[in-house]
Design an enzyme around this catalytic site. Structure first.
Site, mmCIF file in Angstrom:
data_model
loop_
_atom_site.group_PDB
_atom_site.id
_atom_site.type_symbol
_atom_site.label_atom_id
_atom_site.label_comp_id
_atom_site.label_asym_id
_atom_site.label_seq_id
_atom_site.Cartn_x
_atom_site.Cartn_y
_atom_site.Cartn_z
ATOM 1 C CG HIS A 314 -2.049 1.005 1.106
ATOM 2 N ND1 HIS A 314 -1.886 2.340 1.451
ATOM 3 C CD2 HIS A 314 -3.336 0.877 0.675
ATOM 4 C CE1 HIS A 314 -3.034 2.967 1.244
ATOM 5 N NE2 HIS A 314 -3.920 2.117 0.770
ATOM 6 C CG ASP A 372 -7.741 -2.475 -2.862
ATOM 7 O OD1 ASP A 372 -8.875 -2.009 -2.740
ATOM 8 O OD2 ASP A 372 -6.710 -1.785 -2.832
#
Length: 437
Positions: A314, A372
């Site tokens: 991330h 995600d």
């Protein structure tokens, strides 16, 4: 609240120009900021910060992220506690008004949202202008922008009453619009909202019911999707939120500003990441599934292969994404409830997760599975098509966008956004006549 620091930063120049003192401000938590607002006036110079990675564009009281610790707070509350103890509409109330609601406040807020779930009937005719195979985010960008054409009574961004009713309308109508976009692409009749259902159960009803067959919401699945909404509700000054703020700074109406956020979220580096992740799993499946994971991982490690590992790592979190921890638990609950532990794609996903958590290459680079990765798996298990994942994200993030937009409008220091540039093009030159060129 910003408080001035006793310490000041001094900017000095090696060419003998006068030095300049810059104030430093402290927030409640997080890094201090150096105030450069008077820099250009006093020195004739701008700062250069592509992507604004070292620039605080605003002061905010809504969301705080500590990427190194893997911490996410909404109005001071850890995301883990909110996901465990609250539902999505409670979280919406928190983000919009600053506090979790008590029993009476929750009932009032839920009632107000529930009474605005229907959209103008002409929205159906608007949808018919799109091709059936249009990407849902293309459709959503149009539908959300079109709300300003249907609700003229709440388009003045400077009127607090208008902002309030626009906020309620957007939160209430986004599930209806996403479900309509899905039904249109599937060639099925639209399902009207059922106000006796909860926010998330109602969305699932509009998605999966048909006139000939009702949909009985499964509590495990409803809670899983509700948690996805909570975990995606806000994420500080990310690209789409910054877009909404910048768009809203011109004084445009709330529906247009949120439509700009939807368009920004569509990008594969932002909201499209979970769609890209499922597509990656599909490609590995085509290569031969679990047996081919080793080969796929070798390609990922080879910088020249062009193969990317989606759903891991991330931009902000340099530790395990706190949202991913919660979604991992939810993911296993959903797969268990639906008996999908042996589904080939899900077995593949879990095998990939195991390698990423144990392989030194990924551990050293802190490429942990992110939110995600898990939310895409959960949504697919629930029955949501991959192309709709980003629209679900937009649905959830709408409340964060609105909270950030309202905060900006109420900030006495707010001005129309106007980034500067370092111009590296041609200096002034004169036009020669066409015949002489």
């Amino acid at each position: 609240m910003m408080t001035p620091s006793d310490v000041k930063a001094t900017l000095s120049f090696s060419d003998g120009s006068a030095a300049m003192d810059l104030p430093i401000y402290k927030g409640t938590i997080g890094p201090d900021v150096i105030d450069i607002r008077k820099l250009y006036a006093q020195t004739g110079k701008f700062t250069y910060d592509p992507g604004f990675l070292s620039t605080a564009s605003c002061n905010s009281t809504i969301t705080y992220i500590d990427g190194d610790k893997g911490e996410l707070l909404y109005r001071g509350y850890p995301i883990e506690q909110l996901a465990e103890n609250c539902d999505f509409l409670e979280t919406c109330h928190l983000l919009l008004y600053g506090d979790l609601p008590n029993v009476a406040q929750k009932a009032d807020f839920v009632s107000r949202v529930t009474n605005h779930t229907m959209v103008n009937e002409q929205m159906q005719f608007f949808l018919r202008g799109f091709r059936r195979d249009a990407h849902p985010m293309a459709v959503m960008t149009g539908l959300v922008g079109a709300l300003s054409a249907f609700y003229h009574d709440s388009t003045d961004i400077n009127n607090p009453q208008h902002r309030e009713i626009a906020a309620i309308r957007l939160i209430a109508k986004m599930p209806t619009l996403v479900a309509m976009a899905y039904k249109y692409s599937a060639g099925q009749p639209y399902m009207y909202p059922k106000n006796k259902l909860s926010y998330t159960a109602n969305f699932m009803h509009m998605m999966f019911a048909t006139p000939c067959e009702d949909y009985e919401p499964n509590d495990v699945l409803v809670r899983a999707l509700d948690r996805i909404f909570i975990l995606h509700a806000d994420h500080e000054q990310n690209a789409s939120t910054s877009t909404v703020r910048l768009c809203g700074s011109s004084g445009t109406n709330p529906f247009a500003a949120i439509a700009a956020g939807v368009a920004c979220l569509w990008g594969p580096a932002h909201g499209g990441a979970n769609e890209a992740c499922l597509n990656m799993l599909g490609e590995i499946q085509q290569m031969g599934g679990v047996e081919k994971i080793g080969e796929f991982i070798r390609q990922v490690k080879d910088k020249n292969s062009g193969v990317k590992l989606m759903g891991f790592g991330h931009r902000v979190y340099k530790n395990y994404d706190p949202r991913a921890k919660l979604m991992r638990e939810t993911c296993h609950e959903v797969l268990g409830a639906l008996g999908l532990e042996n589904d080939p794609l899900f077995k593949l996903a879990m095998a990939l997760e195991k390698i990423a958590l144990e392989d030194e290459y990924f551990v050293a680079r802190k490429l942990y599975p992110n939110v995600d990765f898990y939310s895409g798996i959960v949504q697919r298990a629930i029955g949501i098509p991959v192309s709709l994942f980003t629209a679900i994200f937009a649905l959830a993030r709408t409340v964060g966008w609105i909270a950030q937009l309202n905060e900006m409008i109420g900030d006495p220091e707010y001005k129309i956004g106007r980034p500067r540039q370092l111009f590296a093009g041609s200096a002034r030159r004169d036009v020669t006549p066409l015949a002489a060129r």
